[in-house]
Design a protein around this motif. Structure first.
Motif, PDB file in Angstrom:
ATOM      1  N   ASP A  23       8.964  10.571   0.997  1.00 48.72           N
ATOM      2  CA  ASP A  23       8.048   9.949   0.041  1.00 48.72           C
ATOM      3  C   ASP A  23       7.856  10.778  -1.229  1.00 48.72           C
ATOM      4  O   ASP A  23       7.380  10.260  -2.229  1.00 48.72           O
ATOM      5  CB  ASP A  23       6.680   9.705   0.693  1.00 48.72           C
ATOM      6  N   LYS A  82      12.296  11.532  -2.536  1.00 47.42           N
ATOM      7  CA  LYS A  82      13.102  10.318  -2.348  1.00 47.42           C
ATOM      8  C   LYS A  82      14.492  10.569  -1.760  1.00 47.42           C
ATOM      9  O   LYS A  82      15.354   9.714  -1.832  1.00 47.42           O
ATOM     10  CB  LYS A  82      13.251   9.527  -3.671  1.00 47.42           C
ATOM     11  N   VAL A 117       2.972   9.183   5.762  1.00 43.78           N
ATOM     12  CA  VAL A 117       3.733  10.011   4.835  1.00 43.78           C
ATOM     13  C   VAL A 117       4.982  10.525   5.543  1.00 43.78           C
ATOM     14  O   VAL A 117       4.897  11.084   6.639  1.00 43.78           O
ATOM     15  CB  VAL A 117       2.889  11.214   4.344  1.00 43.78           C
ATOM     16  N   ASN A 118       6.127  10.337   4.917  1.00 49.66           N
ATOM     17  CA  ASN A 118       7.395  10.847   5.422  1.00 49.66           C
ATOM     18  C   ASN A 118       7.861  11.947   4.479  1.00 49.66           C
ATOM     19  O   ASN A 118       7.932  11.739   3.265  1.00 49.66           O
ATOM     20  CB  ASN A 118       8.446   9.741   5.472  1.00 49.66           C
TER      21      ASN A 118
END
Length: 160
Positions: A4, A7, A26-27
């Motif tokens: 996130d 990217k 959230v990654n």
């Protein structure tokens, strides 16, 4: 999985945070998680959990040398970390995971909602399936034995 922050396609840390009363997933990739001071949880001691419920042997019975074709993760890795490596791992280790889950839930089955005769019919059906599988295996073994005997006789006849 997509990070996130930067990217990139290497997110390995998956968090849920609450900001201003709203839950947000959230990654993060390893680099972004280190930059933000977030450490990847090390999973849980799956072996300890399995020992506690008497199912440790079930994961050992799985193909521990089997590897996920996408990420190379093994069932031994799963046992050690308590999580799978990628989305393809689930399909790769499906049979072993199903065995494991059944072992984990074997003591929690609740049969009180079924009428007693329905539960008995399910037990009889399971026994019937097991006996049918045993019969099929026995027939296959007998057929193989007879085939081998015929080949031996053919060989002896050809030799004389």
């Amino acid at each position: 999985m997509l990070c996130d922050v930067c990217k990139c396609n290497d997110a390995t840390v998956f968090l849920t945070q609450i900001l201003e009363g709203k839950m947000q997933k959230v990654n993060l990739c390893d680099a972004c998680s280190k930059e933000k001071g977030v450490q990847d949880p090390t999973g849980f001691a799956l072996a300890d959990l399995l020992l506690g419920i008497g199912a440790a042997e079930e994961i050992e019975k799985g193909a521990t040398t089997q590897k996920c074709p996408v990420c190379g993760y093994t069932q031994a890795d799963f046992k050690k970390t308590g999580r799978l490596g990628c989305s393809s791992c689930y399909q790769t280790f499906l049979e072993g995971l199903n065995t494991l889950l059944k072992a984990m839930h074997k003591g929690t089955e609740h049969v009180g909602k079924l009428p007693q005769h329905a539960h008995r019919n399910m037990e009889l059906s399971d026994r019937m399936k097991s006996l049918a599988a045993d019969l099929e295996k026995a027939v296959a073994e007998s057929a193989a034995s007879l085939r081998d005997q015929i080949k031996q006789l053919e060989h002896e006849m050809a030799a004389s």
